[in-house]
Scaffold this motif. Sequence first.
Motif: not given
Length: 80
Positions: A47-59
């Motif tokens: 989940q912490n990686v999902k959150d970071a990916l959503k923030t840093e690479y939203p598309h």
Amino acid sequence: MEKENPAGMEFAEVVAEPQGKFYRYMKAIPVQDLCLKCHGTDETIPQNVKDALKTEYPHDKATGYTLGQIRGGFSIKRPL
């Protein structure tokens, strides 16, 4: 039908282009365990990686891979 081993998927050739002769090489990048932490399925990405990916690479849509699939390829082209 037998699946080809991604570790052996590579190709090389010499090509003649208007600018001269070139050596071209490409090798497959198979998904490994470490790759799944960011590029795996919803179940394999923490989940912490999902959150970071959503923030840093939203598309970014480079997820959903499973072990052994082809993630991409390394390619080089050098003049001779």
